[in-house]
Write a protein that holds these residues in place. Sequence first.
Motif, PDB file in Angstrom:
ATOM      1  N   CYS A  95       0.796  -1.354   0.047  1.00  0.00           N
ATOM      2  CA  CYS A  95       0.022   0.105   0.093  1.00  0.00           C
ATOM      3  C   CYS A  95       0.877   1.154  -0.022  1.00  0.00           C
ATOM      4  O   CYS A  95       1.947   1.291   0.443  1.00  0.00           O
ATOM      5  CB  CYS A  95      -0.987   0.084   1.245  1.00  0.00           C
ATOM      6  N   ASN A  96       0.302   2.347  -0.446  1.00  0.00           N
ATOM      7  CA  ASN A  96       1.148   3.622  -0.586  1.00  0.00           C
ATOM      8  C   ASN A  96       0.880   4.381   0.536  1.00  0.00           C
ATOM      9  O   ASN A  96       1.542   5.110   0.821  1.00  0.00           O
ATOM     10  CB  ASN A  96       0.955   4.460  -1.902  1.00  0.00           C
ATOM     11  N   ALA A  97       0.003   4.262   1.346  1.00  0.00           N
ATOM     12  CA  ALA A  97      -0.542   4.911   2.585  1.00  0.00           C
ATOM     13  C   ALA A  97      -1.053   4.237   3.857  1.00  0.00           C
ATOM     14  O   ALA A  97      -1.171   4.917   4.650  1.00  0.00           O
ATOM     15  CB  ALA A  97      -1.344   6.000   2.248  1.00  0.00           C
ATOM     16  N   ARG A  98      -1.507   2.981   3.662  1.00  0.00           N
ATOM     17  CA  ARG A  98      -2.205   2.089   4.705  1.00  0.00           C
ATOM     18  C   ARG A  98      -1.418   1.317   5.448  1.00  0.00           C
ATOM     19  O   ARG A  98      -0.888   0.355   4.727  1.00  0.00           O
ATOM     20  CB  ARG A  98      -3.472   1.668   3.855  1.00  0.00           C
ATOM     21  N   SER A  99      -1.185   1.324   6.838  1.00  0.00           N
ATOM     22  CA  SER A  99      -0.800   0.331   7.499  1.00  0.00           C
ATOM     23  C   SER A  99      -1.831  -1.052   7.447  1.00  0.00           C
ATOM     24  O   SER A  99      -2.888  -0.557   7.674  1.00  0.00           O
ATOM     25  CB  SER A  99      -0.415   0.856   8.969  1.00  0.00           C
ATOM     26  N   LEU A 100      -1.290  -2.201   7.511  1.00  0.00           N
ATOM     27  CA  LEU A 100      -2.240  -3.421   7.654  1.00  0.00           C
ATOM     28  C   LEU A 100      -1.589  -4.176   8.858  1.00  0.00           C
ATOM     29  O   LEU A 100      -0.644  -4.236   9.193  1.00  0.00           O
ATOM     30  CB  LEU A 100      -2.006  -4.002   6.276  1.00  0.00           C
ATOM     31  N   THR A 101      -3.043  -4.901   9.566  1.00  0.00           N
ATOM     32  CA  THR A 101      -2.421  -5.730  10.543  1.00  0.00           C
ATOM     33  C   THR A 101      -3.134  -7.157   9.936  1.00  0.00           C
ATOM     34  O   THR A 101      -4.389  -7.197   9.726  1.00  0.00           O
ATOM     35  CB  THR A 101      -2.972  -5.457  11.827  1.00  0.00           C
ATOM     36  N   LEU A 102      -2.369  -8.096   9.715  1.00  0.00           N
ATOM     37  CA  LEU A 102      -2.929  -9.327   9.189  1.00  0.00           C
ATOM     38  C   LEU A 102      -3.176 -10.404  10.361  1.00  0.00           C
ATOM     39  O   LEU A 102      -2.227 -10.423  11.186  1.00  0.00           O
ATOM     40  CB  LEU A 102      -1.616 -10.006   8.255  1.00  0.00           C
ATOM     41  N   ALA A 103      -3.747 -11.356   9.843  1.00  0.00           N
ATOM     42  CA  ALA A 103      -4.093 -12.351  11.031  1.00  0.00           C
ATOM     43  C   ALA A 103      -4.573 -13.606  10.110  1.00  0.00           C
ATOM     44  O   ALA A 103      -5.131 -13.274   9.018  1.00  0.00           O
ATOM     45  CB  ALA A 103      -5.117 -11.990  12.092  1.00  0.00           C
ATOM     46  N   ALA A 104      -5.048 -14.761  10.749  1.00  0.00           N
ATOM     47  CA  ALA A 104      -5.751 -15.741  10.016  1.00  0.00           C
ATOM     48  C   ALA A 104      -7.115 -15.631  10.915  1.00  0.00           C
ATOM     49  O   ALA A 104      -7.497 -15.494  11.883  1.00  0.00           O
ATOM     50  CB  ALA A 104      -5.010 -17.140  10.624  1.00  0.00           C
ATOM     51  N   SER A 105      -7.889 -15.919   9.911  1.00  0.00           N
ATOM     52  CA  SER A 105      -9.382 -15.749  10.080  1.00  0.00           C
ATOM     53  C   SER A 105      -9.936 -16.922  11.142  1.00  0.00           C
ATOM     54  O   SER A 105     -10.743 -16.634  12.017  1.00  0.00           O
ATOM     55  CB  SER A 105     -10.419 -16.121   8.719  1.00  0.00           C
ATOM     56  N   ASP A 106      -9.284 -18.024  11.494  1.00  0.00           N
ATOM     57  CA  ASP A 106      -9.582 -18.915  12.189  1.00  0.00           C
ATOM     58  C   ASP A 106      -8.630 -18.807  13.567  1.00  0.00           C
ATOM     59  O   ASP A 106      -8.718 -19.637  14.407  1.00  0.00           O
ATOM     60  CB  ASP A 106      -9.461 -20.346  11.814  1.00  0.00           C
ATOM     61  N   LYS A 107      -7.865 -17.620  13.584  1.00  0.00           N
ATOM     62  CA  LYS A 107      -6.850 -17.158  14.770  1.00  0.00           C
ATOM     63  C   LYS A 107      -5.782 -18.094  14.954  1.00  0.00           C
ATOM     64  O   LYS A 107      -4.990 -18.204  15.932  1.00  0.00           O
ATOM     65  CB  LYS A 107      -7.836 -17.034  16.064  1.00  0.00           C
ATOM     66  N   ARG A 108      -5.595 -19.181  14.032  1.00  0.00           N
ATOM     67  CA  ARG A 108      -4.330 -19.846  14.143  1.00  0.00           C
ATOM     68  C   ARG A 108      -3.218 -18.915  14.220  1.00  0.00           C
ATOM     69  O   ARG A 108      -3.029 -17.883  13.426  1.00  0.00           O
ATOM     70  CB  ARG A 108      -4.250 -20.977  12.978  1.00  0.00           C
ATOM     71  N   PRO A 109      -2.253 -19.311  14.884  1.00  0.00           N
ATOM     72  CA  PRO A 109      -0.886 -18.463  14.899  1.00  0.00           C
ATOM     73  C   PRO A 109      -0.061 -18.293  13.974  1.00  0.00           C
ATOM     74  O   PRO A 109      -0.101 -19.333  13.009  1.00  0.00           O
ATOM     75  CB  PRO A 109      -0.142 -18.939  16.229  1.00  0.00           C
ATOM     76  N   LEU A 110       0.575 -17.169  13.640  1.00  0.00           N
ATOM     77  CA  LEU A 110       1.507 -17.002  12.890  1.00  0.00           C
ATOM     78  C   LEU A 110       3.084 -16.999  13.494  1.00  0.00           C
ATOM     79  O   LEU A 110       2.895 -16.267  14.422  1.00  0.00           O
ATOM     80  CB  LEU A 110       1.333 -15.713  11.968  1.00  0.00           C
ATOM     81  N   TYR A 111       4.051 -17.684  12.693  1.00  0.00           N
ATOM     82  CA  TYR A 111       5.459 -17.728  13.340  1.00  0.00           C
ATOM     83  C   TYR A 111       6.091 -16.955  12.414  1.00  0.00           C
ATOM     84  O   TYR A 111       6.599 -17.329  11.346  1.00  0.00           O
ATOM     85  CB  TYR A 111       5.666 -19.291  13.467  1.00  0.00           C
ATOM     86  N   VAL A 112       6.612 -15.758  12.977  1.00  0.00           N
ATOM     87  CA  VAL A 112       7.633 -14.895  12.071  1.00  0.00           C
ATOM     88  C   VAL A 112       8.782 -15.128  12.181  1.00  0.00           C
ATOM     89  O   VAL A 112       9.411 -15.379  13.191  1.00  0.00           O
ATOM     90  CB  VAL A 112       7.329 -13.282  12.779  1.00  0.00           C
ATOM     91  N   VAL A 113       9.460 -15.473  11.049  1.00  0.00           N
ATOM     92  CA  VAL A 113      10.800 -15.987  10.955  1.00  0.00           C
ATOM     93  C   VAL A 113      11.845 -15.111  10.411  1.00  0.00           C
ATOM     94  O   VAL A 113      12.998 -15.433  10.437  1.00  0.00           O
ATOM     95  CB  VAL A 113      10.998 -17.592  10.166  1.00  0.00           C
TER      96      VAL A 113
END
Length: 324
Positions: A41-59
Motif C-alpha cells: 500500500c502507498n499509505a495504509r498500514s495493515l494488520t494481518l491475521a488468520a481468520s480462524d485465529k491460528r498463530p503466525l510464526y514470524v521467521v
Amino acid sequence: ELCACLVGSEMCIRDRLTNGTPYPQHAPPRGWLRLRLLNGCNARSLTLAASDKRPLYVVASDGGFLPQPVEVNELPMLMGERFEVLVDVRDGKPFDLITLPVTQMGMAIAPFDKAVPVLRVQPVGVPGSGTLPDSLVSMPALPSLDGLTERKLQLSMDPMLDMMGMQALMTKYGKQAMGGMMDHGGMMDHGGMNMDHGAMGNMHHGGGAFDFHNANRINGKAFDMDVPMFAAAKGQYERWVISGEGDMMLHPFHIHGTQFRILRENGQAPAAHRSGWKDTVRVEGGVSEVLVKFDHEASKEQAYMAHCHLLEHEDTGMMLGFTV
C-alpha cells in the motif's frame, strides 16, 4: 512457499489485491506453509491475521532471519515492510489471511474499516514437508552506544496541508475516516487553526500559492535532490533519533543503503519480531531510535535517501539525501 504482495489503493479506488488479484486462492500441501509478505500500500498500514485465529510464526523481517521464530496472532505491517511467516496447515482446514479493521488516521474507510479477506488458503490432501525450527540464525550483540555519532531527525508536516487532507477525507467519507482520532480533542487543532471548509477551498484555488512539493520537512527542510543533508562515515555505527513529536500522523521511516537494528520504536522497546534486521521503523507522534551502519560509499551524485514511506508524505518533501 508463497510470496504475497498485499495492495490496497488509498483514496478513490478501494480495491485490495494480493499479487495483483482480488482474493486469490492458494492450495498448499498439508504441512508448514511459508508466506513471504509485503505491504504494497502507498499509505495504509495493515494488520494481518488468520481468520480462524491460528498463530503466525514470524521467521524473518526486512533484512533477514530472526534468531528464532516468534509466535504472533496479529502482524502489523507498515507500508513497504516485509515479513516471512510460517503457518501450520497440517490439519487441512481452509482459512483466510485477513487484514483486521484499520484504525490509522485518514485510512479507516470502507472496506478497510472491517476485516477484509485477502488470501484463501485451501490445503490439499498431499502431505507436506518441513518443521518449525527452534532456532534460525545468530544475531550479533548490540555494540556500546557510547561515543557514537548521533543524528536527530525531526519530521514535520505543514499544518495547512495536514488539515486540507483531513478535510477532504471527512467531506467524502465522514468522521470514520479519522479512525476515531476526532474523539481525542485537539488532535486536529494545529496552532489554534480549525478546519474551515471555506479556507480549504481557498487553499485549493490559490493560483499556486501553496507549494505542495515543499510542505513536509525533515529538520525544517524539504527534500532537495541536489543538496545532501549530511555525510555518514563508511563502516561506522551511528545512532539516529527520529522524532514525530507534535504530529499525530503515522510515518514509517525508511533508510536506504543499510539494514539497521531498532533500539526504541515510538518510545518503546521493539517487539521481538521487530528486533532483527530492519530498514523501516514506526514513528507516530513519538520518538524512535535506530542503530545504523553503512558499508558502501554513496556520492553526492548517487546519494542514499531516508524518508517517510507513506508516499504522499515523501512526495511532499519528507525525505532527505545523504552521502557516505
